[in-house]
Design an enzyme around this catalytic site. Structure first.
Site, PDB file in Angstrom:
ATOM      1  N   TYR A 140       0.920  -1.069  -0.222  1.00 16.31           N
ATOM      2  CA  TYR A 140      -0.041  -0.028   0.062  1.00 16.31           C
ATOM      3  C   TYR A 140       0.804   1.150   0.006  1.00 16.31           C
ATOM      4  O   TYR A 140       1.864   1.336   0.695  1.00 16.31           O
ATOM      5  CB  TYR A 140      -1.019  -0.032   1.137  1.00 16.31           C
ATOM      6  CG  TYR A 140      -1.849   1.287   1.261  1.00 16.31           C
ATOM      7  CD1 TYR A 140      -2.922   1.445   0.558  1.00 16.31           C
ATOM      8  CD2 TYR A 140      -1.654   2.221   2.319  1.00 16.31           C
ATOM      9  CE1 TYR A 140      -3.651   2.541   0.580  1.00 16.31           C
ATOM     10  CE2 TYR A 140      -2.366   3.241   2.467  1.00 16.31           C
ATOM     11  CZ  TYR A 140      -3.525   3.490   1.442  1.00 16.31           C
ATOM     12  OH  TYR A 140      -4.205   4.686   1.795  1.00 16.31           O
ATOM     13  N   ASP A 235       9.279   2.957  -0.167  1.00 15.37           N
ATOM     14  CA  ASP A 235       8.226   3.539   0.540  1.00 15.37           C
ATOM     15  C   ASP A 235       8.377   3.059   2.289  1.00 15.37           C
ATOM     16  O   ASP A 235       8.286   1.962   2.518  1.00 15.37           O
ATOM     17  CB  ASP A 235       7.000   2.922   0.077  1.00 15.37           C
ATOM     18  CG  ASP A 235       5.826   3.669   0.869  1.00 15.37           C
ATOM     19  OD1 ASP A 235       5.954   4.190   2.002  1.00 15.37           O
ATOM     20  OD2 ASP A 235       4.663   3.500   0.555  1.00 15.37           O
ATOM     21  N   LYS A 261       4.369   8.973   9.074  1.00  9.88           N
ATOM     22  CA  LYS A 261       4.146   8.235  10.354  1.00  9.88           C
ATOM     23  C   LYS A 261       5.144   8.768  11.434  1.00  9.88           C
ATOM     24  O   LYS A 261       4.960   9.776  12.017  1.00  9.88           O
ATOM     25  CB  LYS A 261       3.958   6.753  10.089  1.00  9.88           C
ATOM     26  CG  LYS A 261       2.907   6.485   9.185  1.00  9.88           C
ATOM     27  CD  LYS A 261       2.284   5.105   9.199  1.00  9.88           C
ATOM     28  CE  LYS A 261       0.807   5.010   8.381  1.00  9.88           C
ATOM     29  NZ  LYS A 261       0.927   4.005   7.220  1.00  9.88           N
TER      30      LYS A 261
HETATM   31  C1  LIG Z   1       0.264   4.586   5.735  1.00 13.84           C
HETATM   32  C2  LIG Z   1       1.068   4.519   4.566  1.00 13.84           C
HETATM   33  C3  LIG Z   1       1.282   5.309   3.417  1.00 13.84           C
HETATM   34  C4  LIG Z   1      -0.081   6.501   3.402  1.00 13.84           C
HETATM   35  O1  LIG Z   1       0.337   7.416   4.208  1.00 13.84           O
HETATM   36  P1  LIG Z   1      -0.899   8.140   4.621  1.00 13.84           P
HETATM   37  O2  LIG Z   1      -0.217   9.307   5.663  1.00 13.84           O
HETATM   38  O3  LIG Z   1      -1.913   7.267   5.411  1.00 13.84           O
HETATM   39  O4  LIG Z   1      -1.566   8.882   3.413  1.00 13.84           O
HETATM   40  C5  LIG Z   1       1.847   5.038   2.348  1.00 13.84           C
HETATM   41  N1  LIG Z   1       2.825   3.992   2.402  1.00 13.84           N
HETATM   42  C6  LIG Z   1       2.841   3.281   3.586  1.00 13.84           C
HETATM   43  C7  LIG Z   1       3.822   2.074   3.412  1.00 13.84           C
HETATM   44  C8  LIG Z   1       2.045   3.187   4.369  1.00 13.84           C
HETATM   45  O5  LIG Z   1       2.014   2.084   5.414  1.00 13.84           O
END
Ligand SMILES: *Cc1c(COP(=O)(O)O)cnc(C)c1O
Length: 428
Positions: A140, A235, A261
């Protein structure tokens, strides 16, 4: 207001009664749990029930809820004004800390992980003059159009979107390959040597449940795209500053890195960065437009600085990992004693219990899990005061604010909930 009245009121205001879909608890049943307060490793719902919290706001809270230094930093920052639409010292402070810890040369702060990955892809397309993006099934990367795409059946397919409203023409620019499959990656580039702008990947997959990368996959990621003129985008929105202070270290050859995060300590944040030449393509230095009214917001920066300060010595990492290892061992013993079928996966302070016999290597295997059993187990844990992410395909987060007593209590709850789940599975 009670849990029930909040749920009912929210239902009249928001689609599904929530502002982000997983919070609806649809895949485990029972409806959303409205949280009114958090402290350390615990949260409290609107009826006053206390939970040991391993949902952890889906990742940012390595220090737990309402860490005193973090709260004080937010209060100090707020007293000085909440937004200026101008360069602020907090951006310089946090930017410097992130660059020093990650080895990135230039950075841009945005407001979410979604923005970070979306812009990293725009940048990769501009840098390469190519349009196609490769992602992996079950990874994701936020909800921008081109990233809401997954594979058909483990075979490389040009994507069909997971979401209505994504134009087919956009989805067609995203190829989806199975995670942990170096041959599929090599095969993709053999068949399409010159089309791919970037390969985007979670170095540790945290959004199909927790799945570790194999060394061969990591090696292939670092060699194959580069050999064909494509960029590698790591990511690290979950893994950045979670597995250790800085990047995961799994993909040192990545051209661009996305963060989020933890660097915002629980306030809305994202960032992307890379080498200076590449990042100089971003406006106003270069032609790739990106902007944000509240980007680099002073409250967010202050939260990030206080969080990284508390993490920098490494103590919270050791503490959270030790607790997570203790949790893992307790869960493994509980699985054995309950005679149910479950696999426990742990990496650092992250965990997932999969209701299948072995840890999955990719999303196809993760999806073979018994999600009805997970839902039963989740409800059993909730009844016993343990809040887990409400899906088989999420990662549990242990924080440095949890205690041994929390873990022991969670293991006892798991033992009972697993036994019930196993009995219920036999009855099915
Ligand atoms: C949470 C997440 C995102 C998206 O971040 P948001 O702040 O929710 O838009 C993108 N990549 C990874 C791996 C994530 O866990």
């Amino acid at each position: 207001m009670s849990n029930d009245s909040l749920r009912a009121a929210a239902q009249e205001l928001f689609p599904g009664g929530v502002n982000s879909p997983v919070r609806s608890f649809r895949s485990v049943g029972g409806g959303p749990v409205p949280i009114v307060r958090g402290e350390g490793g615990h949260v409290y719902d609107a009826d006053g029930a206390r939970y040991i919290d391993f949902l952890g706001a889906f990742g940012p809270l390595l220090l737990g809820h309402a860490h005193p230094d973090v709260v004080a930093a937010i209060q100090r920052a707020a007293a000085g004004g909440t937004a200026f639409g101008a360069l602020t010292p907090g951006e310089v402070e946090l930017g410097r800390r992130v660059l020093e810890a990650t080895g990135l040369e230039r950075l841009r702060f945005v407001n979410s992980g979604t923005e970070a990955t979306m812009t990293a892809i725009r940048l990769a397309r501009a840098a390469t003059g190519r349009d196609v993006i490769v992602k992996f099934d079950g990874c994701y990367h936020g909800h921008s159009d081109g990233l809401l795409v997954k594979a058909g059946s483990g075979v490389a397919t040009m994507g069909l979107s997971d979401s209505a409203g994504v134009p087919a023409a956009i989805a067609a620019l995203t190829a989806v390959l199975p995670y942990n499959d170096p041959a599929a990656l090599a095969g993709w580039f053999r068949a399409h040597p010159d089309d791919t702008a970037a390969v985007i990947v979670e170095p540790v997959a945290g959004n199909m449940g927790l799945v570790a990368p194999t060394p061969a996959f990591v090696a292939a990621l670092q060699e194959i795209p580069r050999a064909h003129g494509a960029l590698l985008i790591a990511d690290e929105v979950i893994t950045g500053f979670r597995l250790r202070y800085g990047l995961s270290g799994l993909l040192p050859e990545a051209d661009l890195v996305c963060l989020g995060k933890i660097i915002g300590g629980g306030l809305p944040v994202g960032a992307f960065g890379g080498r200076r030449e590449l990042m100089s393509l971003i406006a106003p230095e270069g032609p790739v437009y990106q902007a944000g009214t509240l980007s680099g917001n002073p409250l967010v920066m202050a939260t990030g600085i206080a969080t990284l300060d508390a993490l920098a010595g490494g103590v919270p990492y050791r503490r959270a990992e030790e607790l997570a290892r203790h949790f893992e061992n307790g869960l493994l013993a509980a699985v054995k004693r309950s005679e149910g079928m479950a696999a426990v996966v742990r990496i650092g302070s992250m965990l997932t219990v999969f209701f299948r016999d072995t840890p999955p290597a990719d999303y196809a295997q993760a999806r073979e899990s018994d999600t009805a059993a997970f839902a039963h187990f989740h409800r059993g844990m909730l009844e016993r005061g343990v809040l887990l992410p409400p899906s088989q395909f999420e990662t549990w987060f242990v924080s440095a604010a949890h205690t041994e007593a929390d873990i022991d209590a969670a293991v006892r709850a798991a033992h009972e909930a697993l036994r019930e789940t196993a009995l219920q599975a036999m009855a099915r």
